[in-house]
Write a protein that holds these residues in place. Structure first.
Motif, mmCIF file in Angstrom:
data_model
loop_
_atom_site.group_PDB
_atom_site.id
_atom_site.type_symbol
_atom_site.label_atom_id
_atom_site.label_comp_id
_atom_site.label_asym_id
_atom_site.label_seq_id
_atom_site.Cartn_x
_atom_site.Cartn_y
_atom_site.Cartn_z
ATOM 1 N N ALA A 1 0.818 -1.213 0.000
ATOM 2 C CA ALA A 1 0.000 0.000 0.000
ATOM 3 C C ALA A 1 0.849 1.259 0.000
ATOM 4 C CB ALA A 1 -0.935 -0.004 1.205
ATOM 5 N N PHE A 2 1.983 1.217 0.681
ATOM 6 C CA PHE A 2 2.797 2.419 0.844
ATOM 7 C C PHE A 2 4.101 2.318 0.059
ATOM 8 C CE2 PHE A 2 0.243 1.941 4.765
ATOM 9 C CZ PHE A 2 -0.600 3.032 4.574
ATOM 10 N N VAL A 33 -4.309 5.299 1.229
ATOM 11 C CA VAL A 33 -5.439 4.765 1.994
ATOM 12 C C VAL A 33 -6.729 4.925 1.208
ATOM 13 C CG1 VAL A 33 -6.826 5.074 4.079
ATOM 14 C CG2 VAL A 33 -4.337 5.089 4.231
ATOM 15 N N ARG A 34 -6.890 6.083 0.596
ATOM 16 C CA ARG A 34 -8.079 6.336 -0.216
ATOM 17 C C ARG A 34 -8.095 5.412 -1.435
ATOM 18 N NH1 ARG A 34 -8.195 11.657 0.317
ATOM 19 N NH2 ARG A 34 -6.670 11.991 -1.343
ATOM 20 N N ALA A 50 -9.571 -7.456 -1.219
ATOM 21 C CA ALA A 50 -9.511 -5.988 -1.280
ATOM 22 C C ALA A 50 -9.906 -5.367 0.055
ATOM 23 C CB ALA A 50 -10.429 -5.479 -2.392
ATOM 24 N N ALA A 51 -10.844 -5.994 0.755
ATOM 25 C CA ALA A 51 -11.243 -5.494 2.075
ATOM 26 C C ALA A 51 -10.087 -5.585 3.068
ATOM 27 C CB ALA A 51 -12.447 -6.284 2.587
ATOM 28 N N LYS A 52 -9.323 -6.672 3.001
ATOM 29 C CA LYS A 52 -8.156 -6.805 3.870
ATOM 30 C C LYS A 52 -7.155 -5.690 3.601
ATOM 31 C CE LYS A 52 -8.214 -11.841 4.404
ATOM 32 N NZ LYS A 52 -7.468 -13.097 4.153
ATOM 33 N N ARG A 53 -6.884 -5.446 2.319
ATOM 34 C CA ARG A 53 -5.904 -4.405 1.991
ATOM 35 C C ARG A 53 -6.374 -3.028 2.460
ATOM 36 N NH1 ARG A 53 -5.295 -7.806 -2.729
ATOM 37 N NH2 ARG A 53 -6.924 -6.645 -3.835
ATOM 38 N N ALA A 54 -7.675 -2.755 2.280
ATOM 39 C CA ALA A 54 -8.202 -1.464 2.732
ATOM 40 C C ALA A 54 -8.138 -1.344 4.251
ATOM 41 C CB ALA A 54 -9.649 -1.293 2.257
ATOM 42 N N ARG A 55 -8.378 -2.444 4.931
ATOM 43 C CA ARG A 55 -8.325 -2.441 6.404
ATOM 44 C C ARG A 55 -6.910 -2.200 6.906
ATOM 45 N NH1 ARG A 55 -9.259 -7.858 10.133
ATOM 46 N NH2 ARG A 55 -8.498 -6.954 12.105
ATOM 47 N N ALA A 86 -21.920 -0.125 0.994
ATOM 48 C CA ALA A 86 -21.932 1.231 0.461
ATOM 49 C C ALA A 86 -21.400 2.258 1.451
ATOM 50 C CB ALA A 86 -23.351 1.620 0.050
ATOM 51 N N THR A 87 -21.186 1.843 2.714
ATOM 52 C CA THR A 87 -20.768 2.831 3.715
ATOM 53 C C THR A 87 -19.294 3.164 3.621
ATOM 54 O OG1 THR A 87 -20.335 1.081 5.312
ATOM 55 C CG2 THR A 87 -22.536 2.074 5.322
ATOM 56 N N LEU A 88 -18.497 2.290 2.999
ATOM 57 C CA LEU A 88 -17.057 2.526 2.945
ATOM 58 C C LEU A 88 -16.737 3.571 1.889
ATOM 59 C CD1 LEU A 88 -14.503 1.533 4.293
ATOM 60 C CD2 LEU A 88 -14.175 0.000 2.377
ATOM 61 N N ARG A 89 -16.121 4.631 2.292
ATOM 62 C CA ARG A 89 -15.726 5.691 1.377
ATOM 63 C C ARG A 89 -14.260 6.017 1.613
ATOM 64 N NH1 ARG A 89 -19.596 4.329 -0.677
ATOM 65 N NH2 ARG A 89 -21.477 5.472 -1.234
ATOM 66 N N GLY A 90 -13.675 6.627 0.634
ATOM 67 C CA GLY A 90 -12.313 7.096 0.822
ATOM 68 C C GLY A 90 -12.301 8.163 1.889
ATOM 69 N N PRO A 91 -11.169 8.383 2.550
ATOM 70 C CA PRO A 91 -11.077 9.383 3.601
ATOM 71 C C PRO A 91 -11.513 10.756 3.113
ATOM 72 C CG PRO A 91 -9.105 8.035 3.523
ATOM 73 C CD PRO A 91 -9.898 7.708 2.314
ATOM 74 N N ARG A 92 -12.271 11.431 3.938
ATOM 75 C CA ARG A 92 -12.703 12.783 3.588
ATOM 76 C C ARG A 92 -11.520 13.740 3.687
ATOM 77 N NH1 ARG A 92 -17.285 11.653 7.119
ATOM 78 N NH2 ARG A 92 -16.244 12.856 8.698
ATOM 79 N N ARG A 93 -11.589 14.820 2.937
ATOM 80 C CA ARG A 93 -10.544 15.837 3.005
ATOM 81 C C ARG A 93 -10.802 16.687 4.248
ATOM 82 N NH1 ARG A 93 -7.828 16.489 -1.835
ATOM 83 N NH2 ARG A 93 -8.677 15.266 -3.562
#
Length: 561
Positions: free
Chosen positions: A323-324, A436-437, A466-471, A548-555
């Motif tokens: 990821a990084f 992360v986003r 993909a859920a694991k990677r996002a987590r 549907a609740t998972l969104r990229g981090p807000r600014r």
């Protein structure tokens, strides 16, 4: 939440939460051994001179805190030799290994950290019964039996204990580094039934090492059957007579203080969104690498959940590197990611069988008896017991092999000399937001692809990965992103669990159909499955809102962008 089990449904048999399937023990022992493991919960104190006043203060506790009586034991004379590598790799990580004579627990003692004020002590007698097979083997000989006794009385470290600390020694020789002689007085606090609640020891220690000799007095208060509240009362009593918390946690660390970094010397400032991005990512990686080594001896000891936790730490480390890759150069770490994937896959053979066995046996009771004919549970247990035995041998062979030790060495090198990019020194709140986003967007795309996928089960499995990677990406970035990162990590974890339940049901369908076919071919009965049972599918509409609740981090200010 998982869907409630339905009668006759393959899906109903396996829809327990993955987070709840941690009660089984991986049966990978190589034979009965004579080792015992004791969980120590203790506090150590320094004294200016003598321990008589401290012991008197403890004996005066009779009638308080559940203490009905105090029993003073006779003086014990202990002689101990401590072993470590030439560069003191064990004590630097909080591990001690000693060979002791005298006292009630004479023999070989290996102490492994198990939490604050807690250690697991693995004990072996100086001479085990002849012909007893060893539970630890030399590199490359996992699974083979030996007629040699566990512990040796000639000063050589027993192979069983050497195997438990191989992740720390990496094959380096173990040799004596300190000799101590201790005069010990003991007071035991008893309850009304005569059961020992706590044991308080007053030691006068004389130590000799290559750095010279030293002597001191110390007090140890150890819980036996008592609770934490009793330890707090004992602490108060000891402080009243001048005892103070010890500056070091072990005799070895105290005697070798000149060769070790001071406790707290490596303390760093808390990580925030203003910290360099590299510091945040490396701190997360450092925790995962430490966890791999910490769970290694627990896997070898067949402790519950150890395989799972070691595998998770391996996956987290790999996910962070992926990821990084814009902070720690992705190209430079590709070989390391490949080796982490290999280790996770090796451990996964045992973990997956363990989970499936627990789920199938736990949910078999939900199937109406009229649909179960013959020794179904016995067949399931026998199938997975054989798989676990083989997976256990494979896992231990890997942990004893050079490839694994080389991986640990490479991880250490990465932490000391990471291949950083120009972005590494920029503020983490700004730099970590993008990866992360990105991980969150990939998850949403994977979920969106499920309905139209030709192979829906495979698409759901990809969404789970993909859920694991996002987590894991969000977890690593929490110091920089705050509640935004925590929220994404929690939501991705929930999705991962739901999708994991479905994946397990798909695997279970194949296994059960195979077992049913074998049963029909023999005389052992079979598991009857209704012909109208649908193929496992994602949870119903009531759960789709979660996707549907998972969104990229807000600014926001937390992320600095």
């Amino acid at each position: 939440m998982p869907v409630p089990p339905s009668a006759g449904s393959l899906q109903g048999m396996v829809m327990c939460s993955r987070e709840d399937c941690r009660v089984g023990r991986l049966r990978i022992r190589r034979g009965r051994n004579v080792a015992t493991v004791v969980r120590e919960i203790e506090r150590k104190y320094d004294l200016d001179a003598g321990g008589s006043a401290a012991l008197d203060a403890v004996q005066a506790m009779t009638g308080t805190a559940g203490v009905a009586a105090a029993s003073q034991q006779g003086e014990q004379l202990l002689d101990a030799v401590y072993y470590d590598t030439a560069d003191l790799r064990l004590i630097r990580t909080g591990v001690t290994l000693q060979r002791r004579t005298g006292g009630e627990d004479a023999g070989w003692n290996l102490k492994l950290p198990a939490g604050a004020e807690t250690r697991d002590e693995v004990r072996l007698p100086l001479a085990a019964p002849a012909g007893t097979p060893a539970a630890g083997t030399a590199p490359g000989t996992a699974g083979k039996r030996t007629a040699a006794p566990h512990a040796r009385d000639d000063g050589a470290v027993p192979e069983e204990l050497a195997a438990l600390i191989r992740a720390y020694t990496r094959g380096a020789a173990l040799a004596p580094v300190m000799h101590t002689q201790t005069s010990r007085r003991v007071v035991r606090l008893l309850d009304g039934a005569g059961q020992t609640l706590a044991e308080i020891t007053a030691d006068h220690v004389s130590a000799e090492s290559a750095d010279g000799s030293a002597s001191w007095d110390e007090i140890e208060a150890e819980l036996v059957a008592g609770g934490p509240a009793l330890l707090t009362v004992i602490d108060t009593q000891l402080r009243r007579v001048g005892a103070r918390p010890a500056a070091t946690g072990t005799k070895l660390r105290r005697a070798l203080a000149g060769r070790l970094p001071p406790i707290g010397a490596a303390h760093e400032l808390p990580l925030t969104r203003h910290s360099p991005a590299a510091e945040v990512v490396l701190a997360y990686l450092r925790d995962q690498v430490a966890a791999i080594s910490r769970y290694d001896p627990l896997v070898r000891r067949d402790e519950p959940d150890a395989v799972h936790q070691m595998r998770v730490a391996t996956r987290r480390a790999r996910s962070a590197l992926q990821a990084f890759g814009s902070i720690i150069d992705r190209e430079a770490t590709r070989p390391l990611c490949a080796e982490l994937k290999w280790l996770a896959a090796t451990l996964g053979q045992a973990r997956d069988s363990e989970v499936m066995l627990h789920r199938l046996t736990a949910d078999l009771t939900a199937i109406p008896p009229t649909l179960v004919t013959g020794p179904v549970e016995a067949r399931i247990t026998a199938h997975f017991t054989a798989e676990l035995a083989q997976a256990g041998k494979t896992a231990l062979a890997a942990l004893d092999g050079r490839r694994y030790l080389r991986l640990l060495d490479d991880l250490d090198v990465l932490l000391v000399r990471p291949p950083l990019t120009p972005l590494a020194e920029r503020r983490s709140g700004t730099v970590l937001a993008k990866p992360v986003r990105r991980a969150a967007r990939r998850l949403l795309r994977a979920l969106a692809a499920v309905p139209a996928a030709e192979n829906r089960d495979a698409a759901i499995h990809e969404a789970r990965k993909a859920a694991k990677r996002a987590r894991y990406a969000a977890e690593a970035a929490v110091p920089a992103l705050g509640s935004t990162g925590s929220r994404q990590a929690a939501e991705a974890k929930d999705l991962q669990q739901l999708l994991g339940d479905h994946h397990d049901s798909v695997v279970a369908r194949t296994v059960l159909l195979d077992l049913a076919g074998k049963a029909r071919g023999g005389r052992g009965g079979h598991l009857h499955l209704r012909p109208d049972v649908p193929a496992p599918s994602l949870p119903g509409r009531q759960h789709r809102a979660s996707f549907a609740t998972l969104r990229g981090p807000r600014r926001d200010r937390t992320m600095g962008c």
